[in-house]
Design a protein around this motif. Structure first.
Motif, PDB file in Angstrom:
ATOM      1  N   GLY A  30      39.410  38.730  38.802  1.00 54.25           N
ATOM      2  CA  GLY A  30      39.763  40.144  38.872  1.00 54.25           C
ATOM      3  C   GLY A  30      40.725  40.574  37.784  1.00 54.25           C
ATOM      4  O   GLY A  30      41.262  41.683  37.838  1.00 54.25           O
ATOM      5  N   GLY A  31      40.975  39.709  36.801  1.00 52.81           N
ATOM      6  CA  GLY A  31      41.847  40.072  35.689  1.00 52.81           C
ATOM      7  C   GLY A  31      43.321  39.883  35.957  1.00 52.81           C
ATOM      8  O   GLY A  31      44.157  40.484  35.283  1.00 52.81           O
ATOM      9  N   LYS A  32      43.665  39.025  36.951  1.00 48.36           N
ATOM     10  CA  LYS A  32      45.067  38.785  37.307  1.00 48.36           C
ATOM     11  C   LYS A  32      45.402  37.290  37.214  1.00 48.36           C
ATOM     12  O   LYS A  32      45.749  36.646  38.217  1.00 48.36           O
ATOM     13  CB  LYS A  32      45.335  39.281  38.732  1.00 48.36           C
ATOM     14  N   PRO A  33      45.296  36.699  36.040  1.00 48.42           N
ATOM     15  CA  PRO A  33      45.550  35.262  35.930  1.00 48.42           C
ATOM     16  C   PRO A  33      46.989  34.863  36.219  1.00 48.42           C
ATOM     17  O   PRO A  33      47.257  33.690  36.499  1.00 48.42           O
ATOM     18  CB  PRO A  33      45.177  34.947  34.474  1.00 48.42           C
TER      19      PRO A  33
ATOM     20  N   ASP B 297      51.917  40.931  34.465  1.00 52.18           N
ATOM     21  CA  ASP B 297      50.492  41.030  34.824  1.00 52.18           C
ATOM     22  C   ASP B 297      49.583  40.856  33.605  1.00 52.18           C
ATOM     23  O   ASP B 297      48.501  41.452  33.524  1.00 52.18           O
ATOM     24  CB  ASP B 297      50.186  42.378  35.491  1.00 52.18           C
ATOM     25  N   VAL B 298      50.011  40.036  32.652  1.00 47.12           N
ATOM     26  CA  VAL B 298      49.269  39.943  31.394  1.00 47.12           C
ATOM     27  C   VAL B 298      48.059  39.027  31.490  1.00 47.12           C
ATOM     28  O   VAL B 298      47.981  38.135  32.334  1.00 47.12           O
ATOM     29  CB  VAL B 298      50.167  39.444  30.235  1.00 47.12           C
ATOM     30  N   VAL B 299      47.130  39.258  30.618  1.00 49.39           N
ATOM     31  CA  VAL B 299      46.077  38.308  30.269  1.00 49.39           C
ATOM     32  C   VAL B 299      46.465  37.834  28.877  1.00 49.39           C
ATOM     33  O   VAL B 299      46.348  38.594  27.908  1.00 49.39           O
ATOM     34  CB  VAL B 299      44.688  38.964  30.267  1.00 49.39           C
ATOM     35  N   ILE B 300      46.987  36.621  28.761  1.00 48.39           N
ATOM     36  CA  ILE B 300      47.637  36.233  27.506  1.00 48.39           C
ATOM     37  C   ILE B 300      46.686  36.260  26.315  1.00 48.39           C
ATOM     38  O   ILE B 300      47.098  36.611  25.196  1.00 48.39           O
ATOM     39  CB  ILE B 300      48.329  34.860  27.615  1.00 48.39           C
ATOM     40  N   GLN B 301      45.412  35.923  26.545  1.00 47.86           N
ATOM     41  CA  GLN B 301      44.461  35.911  25.433  1.00 47.86           C
ATOM     42  C   GLN B 301      44.184  37.329  24.927  1.00 47.86           C
ATOM     43  O   GLN B 301      43.775  37.514  23.781  1.00 47.86           O
ATOM     44  CB  GLN B 301      43.159  35.234  25.849  1.00 47.86           C
ATOM     45  N   ARG B 302      44.432  38.318  25.765  1.00 45.26           N
ATOM     46  CA  ARG B 302      44.243  39.721  25.377  1.00 45.26           C
ATOM     47  C   ARG B 302      45.529  40.351  24.887  1.00 45.26           C
ATOM     48  O   ARG B 302      45.564  41.022  23.836  1.00 45.26           O
ATOM     49  CB  ARG B 302      43.724  40.501  26.596  1.00 45.26           C
TER      50      ARG B 302
ATOM     51  N   PRO C  83      48.997  26.669  15.050  1.00 50.71           N
ATOM     52  CA  PRO C  83      50.259  27.188  15.590  1.00 50.71           C
ATOM     53  C   PRO C  83      49.978  27.991  16.857  1.00 50.71           C
ATOM     54  O   PRO C  83      49.020  28.768  16.902  1.00 50.71           O
ATOM     55  CB  PRO C  83      50.787  28.084  14.464  1.00 50.71           C
ATOM     56  N   VAL C  84      50.800  27.797  17.889  1.00 54.58           N
ATOM     57  CA  VAL C  84      50.536  28.449  19.174  1.00 54.58           C
ATOM     58  C   VAL C  84      51.842  28.834  19.858  1.00 54.58           C
ATOM     59  O   VAL C  84      52.912  28.300  19.549  1.00 54.58           O
ATOM     60  CB  VAL C  84      49.743  27.518  20.132  1.00 54.58           C
ATOM     61  N   VAL C  85      51.726  29.760  20.809  1.00 55.85           N
ATOM     62  CA  VAL C  85      52.795  29.989  21.775  1.00 55.85           C
ATOM     63  C   VAL C  85      52.384  29.318  23.073  1.00 55.85           C
ATOM     64  O   VAL C  85      51.193  29.194  23.384  1.00 55.85           O
ATOM     65  CB  VAL C  85      53.074  31.486  22.021  1.00 55.85           C
ATOM     66  N   VAL C  86      53.391  28.839  23.810  1.00 54.79           N
ATOM     67  CA  VAL C  86      53.166  28.131  25.075  1.00 54.79           C
ATOM     68  C   VAL C  86      53.750  28.962  26.205  1.00 54.79           C
ATOM     69  O   VAL C  86      54.919  29.342  26.156  1.00 54.79           O
ATOM     70  CB  VAL C  86      53.834  26.746  25.055  1.00 54.79           C
ATOM     71  N   THR C  87      52.955  29.259  27.217  1.00 50.23           N
ATOM     72  CA  THR C  87      53.410  30.044  28.357  1.00 50.23           C
ATOM     73  C   THR C  87      53.350  29.223  29.634  1.00 50.23           C
ATOM     74  O   THR C  87      52.717  28.160  29.674  1.00 50.23           O
ATOM     75  CB  THR C  87      52.565  31.313  28.559  1.00 50.23           C
ATOM     76  N   LEU C  88      53.975  29.731  30.688  1.00 52.18           N
ATOM     77  CA  LEU C  88      53.887  29.073  31.996  1.00 52.18           C
ATOM     78  C   LEU C  88      52.658  29.524  32.774  1.00 52.18           C
ATOM     79  O   LEU C  88      52.419  29.046  33.886  1.00 52.18           O
ATOM     80  CB  LEU C  88      55.150  29.334  32.806  1.00 52.18           C
ATOM     81  N   ILE C  89      51.879  30.434  32.226  1.00 48.92           N
ATOM     82  CA  ILE C  89      50.751  31.022  32.952  1.00 48.92           C
ATOM     83  C   ILE C  89      49.558  30.078  32.900  1.00 48.92           C
ATOM     84  O   ILE C  89      48.790  30.053  31.937  1.00 48.92           O
ATOM     85  CB  ILE C  89      50.383  32.401  32.385  1.00 48.92           C
TER      86      ILE C  89
ATOM     87  N   ALA D  59      54.847  44.721  32.046  1.00 44.57           N
ATOM     88  CA  ALA D  59      55.159  45.440  33.282  1.00 44.57           C
ATOM     89  C   ALA D  59      54.952  46.943  33.115  1.00 44.57           C
ATOM     90  O   ALA D  59      54.543  47.633  34.054  1.00 44.57           O
ATOM     91  CB  ALA D  59      56.594  45.156  33.713  1.00 44.57           C
ATOM     92  N   VAL D  60      55.218  47.438  31.924  1.00 42.91           N
ATOM     93  CA  VAL D  60      55.048  48.872  31.664  1.00 42.91           C
ATOM     94  C   VAL D  60      53.576  49.247  31.574  1.00 42.91           C
ATOM     95  O   VAL D  60      53.113  50.182  32.238  1.00 42.91           O
ATOM     96  CB  VAL D  60      55.770  49.274  30.367  1.00 42.91           C
ATOM     97  N   VAL D  61      52.828  48.510  30.756  1.00 40.45           N
ATOM     98  CA  VAL D  61      51.447  48.926  30.491  1.00 40.45           C
ATOM     99  C   VAL D  61      50.471  48.441  31.552  1.00 40.45           C
ATOM    100  O   VAL D  61      49.465  49.116  31.828  1.00 40.45           O
ATOM    101  CB  VAL D  61      50.996  48.444  29.090  1.00 40.45           C
ATOM    102  N   ASN D  62      50.751  47.283  32.165  1.00 40.65           N
ATOM    103  CA  ASN D  62      49.814  46.731  33.145  1.00 40.65           C
ATOM    104  C   ASN D  62      50.182  47.062  34.584  1.00 40.65           C
ATOM    105  O   ASN D  62      49.337  47.498  35.367  1.00 40.65           O
ATOM    106  CB  ASN D  62      49.722  45.211  32.983  1.00 40.65           C
TER     107      ASN D  62
END
Length: 362
Positions: free
Chosen positions: A100-103, A307-312, A83-89, A169-172
């Motif tokens: 640099g941590g900005k995928p 600004d997420v890193v989805i795996q994190r 089972p997974v979620v699918v993103t546009l990223i 957006a708040v945390v990153n």
């Protein structure tokens, strides 16, 4: 090629057409996901209305969850049945931004025809690298994240865009510290997630600004400490009062309205920053006096997909939900079938819905 159903946009501004289309098998590094749910984001609506251009015909939809049904060569971390979620990223993992941590702002261009074709074999745009208003998608393996087996796909789909965009957006982007004050302009789906992101991050006061009294009431359920009607004269003055006579350390603009962008600096404290999240139509412009921002050390910061890193970040947000600290169920306003997608879009456009979700097993 296999045949699936999808909601296709043939003309900007016209209703989507649910029809049979063709989907290619996953290529190297790709996975096929059979979808259980896809939420309707305002970005899908804006694209379908022609706000940002693009190729037609197209299949929109990018906030989805389902189960992997096939994998291409070179895929080792995922298997059929996951089972997974699918993103546009979609990210390469190696360009300067990714390294640099900005995928979310990957610099690699992805060219190709994509996996979709019309029923007669003509090109069909896989919008936002997802095309999730369809029974199945084929996406790059970097666009997905595994989720727990017992996590409902309707709530899981919300994480793919609205939740990661608002909370992220708040945390990153804002990098909010405990004890700081926040203003969130717009109490829709992304705004509510920004509000609960600020609550989770330890904000002292959270002021929601919206055109609707009803939405301000809902904002307080998600963590807003105060509500300000945007329709009143100089609403930032009411925000100052709520914040003890000063501006906010961070203002998050979650709507694509130019007046919201032009007014945002008025809500800021000295040294504060406005986080630009909502997406106006192409060509729309806001005006500022740079000297005013420079004189008091204020800043404007763009934030794409939180600004997420989805795996994190996605596993962290799922943990918060399972602990009862992140609201997801409460975000869903309605559940619809694929055949009802135009009704669901119309309901979303009224502004009263938080998130409408298309379920494929209905």
């Amino acid at each position: 090629m296999q045949t699936i159903k999808a909601a296709v946009c043939h003309e900007f501004g016209a209703p989507l057409v649910v029809e049979e289309v063709q989907l290619a098998a996953p290529d190297m590094g790709e996975v096929e996901v059979t979808l259980d749910a896809v939420a309707i984001c305002h970005s899908d609506i804006s694209y379908a209305e022609g706000a940002w251009g693009g190729q037609l015909p197209a299949v929109y939809g990018h906030e989805a969850a389902g189960v992997i049904s096939a994998v291409g060569s070179g895929v080792s971390d995922f298997s059929a049945g996951d089972p997974v979620v699918v993103t546009l990223i979609r990210s390469c993992g190696t360009c300067p931004s990714c390294a640099g941590g900005k995928p979310t702002i990957c610099e690699t261009s992805y060219n190709g025809d994509g996996p979709l074709r019309t029923s007669d074999g003509k090109p069909l745009e896989q919008a936002m690298a997802c095309g999730a208003f369809a029974e199945k998608v084929v996406v790059d393996q970097r666009q997905i994240v595994k989720i727990p087996q017992d996590l409902g796909k309707d709530v899981a789909s919300l994480i793919s865009c609205g939740v990661i965009t608002g909370v992220g957006a708040v945390v990153n982007a804002a990098q909010l510290r405990p004890g700081q004050d926040v203003v969130v302009i717009g109490a829709g789906g992304v705004g509510l997630n920004a509000i609960q992101g600020a609550r989770i991050a330890g904000a002292r006061r959270i002021v929601a600004v919206d055109m609707s009294e009803d939405k301000l009431a809902i904002a307080k359920e998600f963590g807003a400490t105060h509500g300000v009607l945007a329709t009143q004269d100089q609403p930032w003055r009411a925000s100052y009062k709520a914040l003890g006579g000063r501006g906010a350390d961070a203002v998050l603009i979650t709507v694509g309205a130019i007046p919201a962008y032009e007014q945002a600096p008025r809500y800021l404290a000295r040294g504060g920053k406005a986080i630009m999240i909502g997406m106006p139509h192409s060509g729309a412009k806001a005006s500022y006096e740079p000297v005013m921002l420079a004189a008091v050390g204020q800043g404007l910061i763009g934030s794409k997909m939180g600004d997420v890193v989805i795996q994190r970040d996605i596993p962290w947000m799922i943990d918060l939900y399972q602990q009862g600290r992140l609201k997801l169920d409460e975000l869903i306003s309605g559940r619809w079938s694929l055949e009802q997608i135009n009704e669901a879009i119309a309901d979303t456009k009224t502004g009263s819905a938080k998130r409408n979700v298309i379920l494929f097993n209905r």
